[in-house]
Design a protein around this motif. Structure first.
Motif, mmCIF file in Angstrom:
data_model
loop_
_atom_site.group_PDB
_atom_site.id
_atom_site.type_symbol
_atom_site.label_atom_id
_atom_site.label_comp_id
_atom_site.label_asym_id
_atom_site.label_seq_id
_atom_site.Cartn_x
_atom_site.Cartn_y
_atom_site.Cartn_z
ATOM 1 N N THR A 27 10.464 -9.947 4.883
ATOM 2 C CA THR A 27 10.032 -8.568 4.801
ATOM 3 C C THR A 27 9.610 -8.227 3.386
ATOM 4 O O THR A 27 10.095 -8.815 2.418
ATOM 5 C CB THR A 27 11.169 -7.618 5.225
ATOM 6 N N PHE A 28 8.678 -7.267 3.250
ATOM 7 C CA PHE A 28 8.360 -6.777 1.918
ATOM 8 C C PHE A 28 8.693 -5.292 1.806
ATOM 9 O O PHE A 28 8.086 -4.552 1.061
ATOM 10 C CB PHE A 28 6.927 -7.092 1.492
ATOM 11 N N SER A 29 9.671 -4.861 2.596
ATOM 12 C CA SER A 29 10.027 -3.446 2.612
ATOM 13 C C SER A 29 10.650 -2.971 1.310
ATOM 14 O O SER A 29 10.758 -1.775 1.083
ATOM 15 C CB SER A 29 10.984 -3.158 3.779
ATOM 16 N N ASN A 30 11.084 -3.872 0.448
ATOM 17 C CA ASN A 30 11.637 -3.490 -0.848
ATOM 18 C C ASN A 30 10.630 -3.612 -1.985
ATOM 19 O O ASN A 30 10.979 -3.398 -3.147
ATOM 20 C CB ASN A 30 12.839 -4.371 -1.187
ATOM 21 N N ASN A 31 9.390 -3.958 -1.638
ATOM 22 C CA ASN A 31 8.377 -4.251 -2.648
ATOM 23 C C ASN A 31 7.225 -3.249 -2.620
ATOM 24 O O ASN A 31 6.805 -2.814 -1.540
ATOM 25 C CB ASN A 31 7.786 -5.644 -2.421
ATOM 26 N N ALA A 32 6.706 -2.959 -3.799
ATOM 27 C CA ALA A 32 5.438 -2.249 -3.864
ATOM 28 C C ALA A 32 4.336 -3.186 -3.378
ATOM 29 O O ALA A 32 4.405 -4.397 -3.586
ATOM 30 C CB ALA A 32 5.146 -1.798 -5.285
ATOM 31 N N VAL A 39 -15.721 -8.641 -6.148
ATOM 32 C CA VAL A 39 -17.105 -8.994 -5.866
ATOM 33 C C VAL A 39 -17.369 -10.331 -6.543
ATOM 34 O O VAL A 39 -16.883 -10.550 -7.659
ATOM 35 C CB VAL A 39 -18.056 -7.913 -6.407
ATOM 36 N N PRO A 40 -18.104 -11.240 -5.911
ATOM 37 C CA PRO A 40 -18.372 -12.541 -6.546
ATOM 38 C C PRO A 40 -18.906 -12.411 -7.962
ATOM 39 O O PRO A 40 -19.812 -11.612 -8.218
ATOM 40 C CB PRO A 40 -19.418 -13.167 -5.612
ATOM 41 N N GLY A 41 -18.296 -13.167 -8.868
ATOM 42 C CA GLY A 41 -18.725 -13.148 -10.260
ATOM 43 C C GLY A 41 -18.075 -12.079 -11.107
ATOM 44 O O GLY A 41 -18.333 -11.998 -12.310
ATOM 45 N N LYS A 42 -17.232 -11.241 -10.469
ATOM 46 C CA LYS A 42 -16.567 -10.179 -11.214
ATOM 47 C C LYS A 42 -15.059 -10.312 -11.090
ATOM 48 O O LYS A 42 -14.546 -11.057 -10.249
ATOM 49 C CB LYS A 42 -17.034 -8.811 -10.703
ATOM 50 N N GLU A 43 -14.367 -9.557 -11.924
ATOM 51 C CA GLU A 43 -12.914 -9.600 -11.892
ATOM 52 C C GLU A 43 -12.378 -8.859 -10.663
ATOM 53 O O GLU A 43 -13.072 -8.038 -10.073
ATOM 54 C CB GLU A 43 -12.350 -8.964 -13.161
ATOM 55 N N ARG A 44 -11.137 -9.178 -10.340
ATOM 56 C CA ARG A 44 -10.476 -8.490 -9.246
ATOM 57 C C ARG A 44 -10.038 -7.105 -9.724
ATOM 58 O O ARG A 44 -9.336 -6.993 -10.722
ATOM 59 C CB ARG A 44 -9.271 -9.317 -8.788
ATOM 60 N N ASP A 45 -10.456 -6.074 -9.026
ATOM 61 C CA ASP A 45 -10.188 -4.703 -9.439
ATOM 62 C C ASP A 45 -9.112 -4.045 -8.578
ATOM 63 O O ASP A 45 -9.064 -4.242 -7.359
ATOM 64 C CB ASP A 45 -11.465 -3.852 -9.332
ATOM 65 N N PHE A 46 -8.328 -3.233 -9.226
ATOM 66 C CA PHE A 46 -7.305 -2.447 -8.539
ATOM 67 C C PHE A 46 -7.946 -1.399 -7.652
ATOM 68 O O PHE A 46 -8.918 -0.745 -8.053
ATOM 69 C CB PHE A 46 -6.409 -1.785 -9.581
ATOM 70 N N VAL A 47 -7.375 -1.214 -6.452
ATOM 71 C CA VAL A 47 -7.845 -0.174 -5.541
ATOM 72 C C VAL A 47 -6.744 0.867 -5.319
ATOM 73 O O VAL A 47 -6.957 2.061 -5.513
ATOM 74 C CB VAL A 47 -8.275 -0.767 -4.187
ATOM 75 N N SER A 48 -5.560 0.394 -4.927
ATOM 76 C CA SER A 48 -4.491 1.328 -4.600
ATOM 77 C C SER A 48 -3.165 0.592 -4.553
ATOM 78 O O SER A 48 -3.126 -0.635 -4.388
ATOM 79 C CB SER A 48 -4.770 1.987 -3.242
ATOM 80 N N VAL A 49 -2.074 1.339 -4.699
ATOM 81 C CA VAL A 49 -0.738 0.761 -4.596
ATOM 82 C C VAL A 49 0.188 1.785 -3.960
ATOM 83 O O VAL A 49 0.002 2.992 -4.124
ATOM 84 C CB VAL A 49 -0.208 0.311 -5.979
ATOM 85 N N THR A 57 2.232 6.759 -4.541
ATOM 86 C CA THR A 57 0.959 6.077 -4.329
ATOM 87 C C THR A 57 0.048 6.322 -5.519
ATOM 88 O O THR A 57 0.198 7.300 -6.252
ATOM 89 C CB THR A 57 0.246 6.572 -3.057
ATOM 90 N N SER A 58 -0.878 5.419 -5.701
ATOM 91 C CA SER A 58 -1.829 5.542 -6.796
ATOM 92 C C SER A 58 -3.160 4.943 -6.354
ATOM 93 O O SER A 58 -3.180 3.995 -5.558
ATOM 94 C CB SER A 58 -1.300 4.808 -8.036
ATOM 95 N N ALA A 101 9.844 -2.464 -6.889
ATOM 96 C CA ALA A 101 9.729 -1.450 -5.848
ATOM 97 C C ALA A 101 8.578 -0.483 -6.098
ATOM 98 O O ALA A 101 8.048 0.118 -5.156
ATOM 99 C CB ALA A 101 11.036 -0.668 -5.749
ATOM 100 N N VAL A 102 8.207 -0.346 -7.355
ATOM 101 C CA VAL A 102 7.082 0.518 -7.722
ATOM 102 C C VAL A 102 6.130 -0.323 -8.559
ATOM 103 O O VAL A 102 6.548 -0.955 -9.525
ATOM 104 C CB VAL A 102 7.554 1.748 -8.522
ATOM 105 N N GLY A 103 4.872 -0.328 -8.193
ATOM 106 C CA GLY A 103 3.924 -1.204 -8.858
ATOM 107 C C GLY A 103 2.838 -0.450 -9.593
ATOM 108 O O GLY A 103 2.636 0.743 -9.386
ATOM 109 N N GLY A 104 2.129 -1.191 -10.439
ATOM 110 C CA GLY A 104 1.038 -0.612 -11.194
ATOM 111 C C GLY A 104 -0.301 -1.178 -10.791
ATOM 112 O O GLY A 104 -0.450 -1.736 -9.694
ATOM 113 N N SER A 105 -1.264 -1.072 -11.692
ATOM 114 C CA SER A 105 -2.636 -1.436 -11.376
ATOM 115 C C SER A 105 -3.069 -2.798 -11.897
ATOM 116 O O SER A 105 -4.210 -3.197 -11.686
ATOM 117 C CB SER A 105 -3.585 -0.367 -11.930
ATOM 118 N N SER A 106 -2.178 -3.500 -12.556
ATOM 119 C CA SER A 106 -2.541 -4.815 -13.085
ATOM 120 C C SER A 106 -2.258 -5.904 -12.074
ATOM 121 O O SER A 106 -1.139 -6.015 -11.559
ATOM 122 C CB SER A 106 -1.765 -5.098 -14.367
#
Length: 123
Positions: A27-32, A39-49, A57-58, A101-106
């Protein structure tokens, strides 16, 4: 934890899609849990958490007001409802589980990653 992202597809601009991220083996019920996109050729971008219990939520500025993240811990699933989609939302979307339990955008904060689901928005 193994994560499985699903729900991607082809949609016209202005349309909606709902992505799901389901955990198996543990289970991941204790995890953010976060959503990222790439997009190909670009970095992975944060969307939401979303925090472990859904209380925090963010969102990235580019999706605020259009996307909504939620979770159902009884189903071990996190959702990303995407409305008013734009062509620039086209990407492979990944879900990821944080050790905390609470995560950020990195992306570096996230330990477990799903395989990604492709979202294509046509103009």
């Amino acid at each position: 934890v193994q994560l499985q992202a699903s729900g991607g597809g082809l949609v016209q601009a202005g349309g909606s899609l709902k992505l799901s991220c389901t955990a198996s083996r543990r289970t991941f019920s204790n995890n953010a849990v976060g959503w990222f996109r790439q997009v190909p050729g670009k970095e992975r971008d944060f969307v939401s958490v979303i925090s472990w219990n859904g209380g925090v939520t963010s969102y990235a500025e580019s999706v605020k007001g259009r996307f909504t993240i939620s979770r159902d811990n009884a189903k071990n699933t996190v959702y990303l409802q995407m409305n008013s989609l734009k062509p620039e939302d086209t990407a492979v979307y990944y879900c990821a589980a944080n050790l905390r339990a609470v995560g950020g955008s990195s992306a570096n904060e996230y330990r477990y990653w799903g395989q990604g689901t492709l979202v294509t928005v046509s103009s």
